[in-house]
Motif scaffolding. Structure first.
Motif, short mmCIF file in Angstrom:
data_model
loop_
_atom_site.label_atom_id
_atom_site.label_comp_id
_atom_site.label_asym_id
_atom_site.label_seq_id
_atom_site.Cartn_x
_atom_site.Cartn_y
_atom_site.Cartn_z
N THR A 22 38.19 51.44 35.56
CA THR A 22 37.00 50.79 35.01
C THR A 22 37.24 49.35 34.58
O THR A 22 36.48 48.45 34.97
N PRO A 23 38.27 49.04 33.77
CA PRO A 23 38.47 47.62 33.42
C PRO A 23 38.81 46.75 34.63
O PRO A 23 38.44 45.57 34.67
N VAL A 28 45.49 51.57 28.91
CA VAL A 28 44.20 50.93 29.23
C VAL A 28 44.07 49.61 28.48
O VAL A 28 43.58 48.61 29.03
N GLU A 29 44.51 49.57 27.22
CA GLU A 29 44.45 48.32 26.46
C GLU A 29 45.26 47.22 27.13
O GLU A 29 44.81 46.07 27.21
N ASN A 30 46.44 47.57 27.61
CA ASN A 30 47.27 46.55 28.26
C ASN A 30 46.70 46.13 29.60
O ASN A 30 46.85 44.97 30.00
N LEU A 31 46.05 47.05 30.31
CA LEU A 31 45.34 46.65 31.52
C LEU A 31 44.26 45.62 31.19
O LEU A 31 44.08 44.63 31.92
N ILE A 54 44.00 41.57 32.63
CA ILE A 54 42.89 41.00 33.41
C ILE A 54 42.11 39.97 32.60
O ILE A 54 41.10 39.44 33.08
N GLY A 55 42.55 39.69 31.37
CA GLY A 55 41.94 38.63 30.59
C GLY A 55 40.79 39.04 29.71
O GLY A 55 40.07 38.17 29.19
N LYS A 106 30.01 34.51 35.29
CA LYS A 106 30.05 34.98 36.67
C LYS A 106 30.46 33.82 37.59
O LYS A 106 29.75 33.45 38.52
N ASP A 107 31.60 33.26 37.29
CA ASP A 107 32.13 32.16 38.09
C ASP A 107 32.69 32.73 39.39
O ASP A 107 33.82 33.22 39.45
N LEU A 108 31.89 32.66 40.46
CA LEU A 108 32.28 33.26 41.72
C LEU A 108 33.44 32.51 42.37
O LEU A 108 34.08 33.02 43.29
N LYS A 109 33.72 31.28 41.94
CA LYS A 109 34.82 30.53 42.53
C LYS A 109 36.16 31.17 42.25
O LYS A 109 37.13 30.95 42.97
N LYS A 110 36.24 31.98 41.19
CA LYS A 110 37.50 32.61 40.82
C LYS A 110 37.59 34.04 41.33
O LYS A 110 38.46 34.79 40.92
N ASP A 111 36.69 34.43 42.22
CA ASP A 111 36.67 35.81 42.69
C ASP A 111 37.97 36.16 43.41
O ASP A 111 38.53 37.24 43.21
N GLU A 112 38.48 35.26 44.23
CA GLU A 112 39.71 35.54 44.96
C GLU A 112 40.90 35.68 44.02
O GLU A 112 41.76 36.54 44.22
N SER A 113 40.95 34.84 43.01
CA SER A 113 42.07 34.95 42.06
C SER A 113 42.00 36.24 41.27
O SER A 113 43.03 36.85 40.96
N ARG A 114 40.78 36.69 40.94
CA ARG A 114 40.65 37.96 40.22
C ARG A 114 41.09 39.12 41.10
O ARG A 114 41.75 40.05 40.64
N GLN A 115 40.73 39.07 42.38
CA GLN A 115 41.18 40.12 43.30
C GLN A 115 42.70 40.12 43.42
O GLN A 115 43.32 41.19 43.49
N ALA A 116 43.29 38.94 43.44
CA ALA A 116 44.75 38.86 43.56
C ALA A 116 45.43 39.50 42.36
O ALA A 116 46.44 40.21 42.50
#
Length: 578
Positions: free
Chosen positions: A435-436, A491-494, A498-499, A530-540
């Motif tokens: 979920t997170p 879960v807390e550390n996850l 992810i920030g 919802k900064d879509l420019k960072k979508d790839e970095s979030r996936q990484a």
């Protein structure tokens, strides 16, 4: 029961003759012993300073939920420490004075019952009195105090609240190392020689008040023996208790009977209280979510329930795109009760589960259209439903998170959510750790209520890797923790990785697994974006976490096996991966 020494010290004020009594007592004889105090019970306690003793007693009286299970809380509506001491002989809470004692503080509290339909709220005056120095007094004035509690109820009511002792007043006396509880009997009209009438209080259990005093004495003794006791958990750190309990009472009055009938119609009434408890558990989580959403999105309850939700959302400032409530997604919705209640209350969203439940057909058409049998295959993992590359391209090309594959009878969910969708995972087990991660991909807020421990591949495990350990903690100390506590840390550390800034709240629900982890802010002090420019970095970042945690091999096999298993009840326990 012996007469108390307080009788000699007590000087009652004249009672008001303006009290309303619907029963004619003209032929009754009033008991003349109404000003006599009796000692109910007493015990020995460790000696404590006067200020600490008063604090302990007031702490117990201000938490009546520990004394009676039918009381939700006590609200303080007056405190002389903040507004100044006011005393009036005509005040219903002022019944008299005690010689050699001086009033130091007065509080007025309102006891709020859990079920307003059954019990009424009652106000009480709490008087704190300190003993004046008296020559030849054997008890030191520094260790003697008196706390008197007076219910604001007419002396001869038609019905006495069940959760209060059936007395006019009671007093808690601390004299050195002795703790005593005294009570002042209520004035009771007795039968005349010529006529008889029904006394509505005559059938009251005579032992009930004594049991309540003994229970109070037990709690007080424990508090005096451990004055430095600190609760293991603290409730109401995210949502105020008063607001939560008000919403919960409203939801229970509005939906509980309907949901209980639905469960009975589907044959779940014979499975013990476990299935019924799930109704109130889901109502509690729904109440918490509603309180949280109204705070985050600043949507007035009246506007939402009167159909003005869309207008309110459209009127929000466009500079804060995620201040609007996009909707919720209940992952592993099980029986669908939580989704049903939230939809009925005007919050848009949907629920998904790997297996449909027969109870879904008992909800109205609108709710049924928002409950979907769907298998969740997160788009960030390398596996596809059938393992072919065509499946992967077919899934990634779809903007709609729900998709089907030619030749497969199932509906799948890609794990794509609209930015800002509020994700809910209540005892989702296999989806707890996911979920997170899924929320971070769309920068969405979420709430997770962990239960059983599963890794990202959907297999049971005990989190023991460095990820779940607090910095500086030795592995020996970590091994002493329960699997549940390790899962919470995991879960807390996850969330931290992810920030997201995790918040913890111990929910007031009928479940031993009642800890909720809430994520609603990304980065220190920053709001959701919802900064879509960072979508790839979030996936990484998410893919790196998946790789480090051992990958997701076996996820599809686990989901297929879960899909084939038939539910045993309305909710089939907690294994409900969507």
């Amino acid at each position: 029961m012996e007469e108390s020494d307080l009788t000699v010290l007590f000087k009652p004020f004249p009672t008001s003759s303006t009290s309303i009594d619907p029963i004619d007592h003209s032929d009754a004889v009033v008991d003349q012993q109404s000003d006599t105090w009796n000692r109910s019970c007493s015990t020995q306690i460790p000696g404590s300073p006067i200020s600490q003793s008063e604090s302990i007693v007031l702490g117990v009286l201000l938490q009546p939920e520990y004394l009676s299970p039918v009381v939700a809380r006590a609200d303080v509506i007056y405190d002389s420490d903040t507004t100044g001491l006011e005393i009036s002989r005509e005040d219903v809470g002022c019944i008299g004075e005690f010689l050699t004692y001086q009033i130091s503080r007065r509080l007025i509290i309102r006891n709020i019952p859990r079920n307003p339909k059954r019990d009424q709220a009652v106000e009480q005056s709490i008087w704190s009195l300190q003993k004046l120095p008296v020559e030849d007094d054997k008890v030191s004035p520094q260790s003697s105090s008196l706390i008197v509690v007076v219910p604001h109820i007419p002396d001869q009511p038609t019905e006495w609240p069940f959760y209060l002792p059936d007395v006019r007043a009671f007093a808690i006396e601390i004299a050195g190392s002795k703790l005593s509880i005294h009570h002042l009997a209520r004035t009771r009209p007795t039968l005349s020689h010529t006529k008889s009438f029904h006394n509505p209080t005559a059938d009251v259990d005579s032992e009930r008040s004594q049991r309540m005093f003994k229970r109070m004495l037990e709690v007080l003794k424990k508090r005096f023996e451990k004055p430095d006791y600190i609760k293991r958990v603290n409730h109401d750190t995210v949502v105020a208790r008063e607001r939560y309990q008000k919403v919960y009472q409203d939801l229970k009055a509005k939906h509980a009977d309907r949901l209980c009938r639905i469960f009975a119609m589907n044959g779940y009434e014979g499975k013990g209280c476990r299935e019924v408890d799930k109704i109130f558990e889901e109502l509690g989580i729904a109440s918490f979510c509603i309180c949280l959403w109204e705070e985050i999105y600043e949507i007035p309850t009246a506007a939402r329930r009167n159909g003005y939700y869309n207008e309110v959302v459209r009127s929000k400032a466009s500079s804060e795109p995620l201040s609007q409530f996009v909707g919720f997604a209940d992952l592993g919705c099980g029986s669908g009760v939580l989704t049903d209640v939230l939809l009925q209350e005007g919050w848009p969203g949907y629920g998904i589960d790997a297996r449909s439940r027969k109870i879904w057909k008992s909800f109205d058409d609108y709710v049924q259209s928002h409950l979907t049998e769907s298998i969740l295959i997160p788009y960030v993992i390398d596996q596809t439903p059938t393992g072919s590359e065509d499946d992967a391209s077919y899934r990634s090309d779809k903007m709609d998170p729900f998709y089907t594959i030619p030749g497969s009878p199932h509906t799948y969910h890609s794990g794509h959510f609209a930015n800002g969708t509020f994700l809910i995972c209540n005892h989702g087990d296999e989806l707890t750790a996911w979920t997170p991660l899924l929320a971070s991909l769309s920068q969405s807020p979420f709430i997770v209520v962990p239960c059983c421990s599963f890794n990202l591949a959907g297999r049971r495990f005990r989190a023991q890797r460095p990820l779940c350990q607090v910095e500086g903690e030795r592995s020996r100390e970590s091994s002493k923790r329960s699997t549940y506590q390790l899962l919470i840390n995991y879960v807390e550390n996850l969330c931290n990785e992810i920030g997201v800034v995790p918040q913890k709240e111990w929910l007031r629900i009928p479940s031993t697994r009642n800890l909720a982890i809430i994520g609603r802010t990304y980065g220190p002090g920053s709001k959701l974006s919802k900064d879509l420019k960072k979508d790839e970095s979030r996936q990484a970042i998410v893919k790196e976490i998946i790789r480090r945690e051992g990958g997701t091999e076996g996820w599809n096999a686990m989901v297929a096996k879960l899909k084939e298993r038939q539910p045993s009840g309305a909710d089939d326990g907690h294994s409900r991966c969507s």
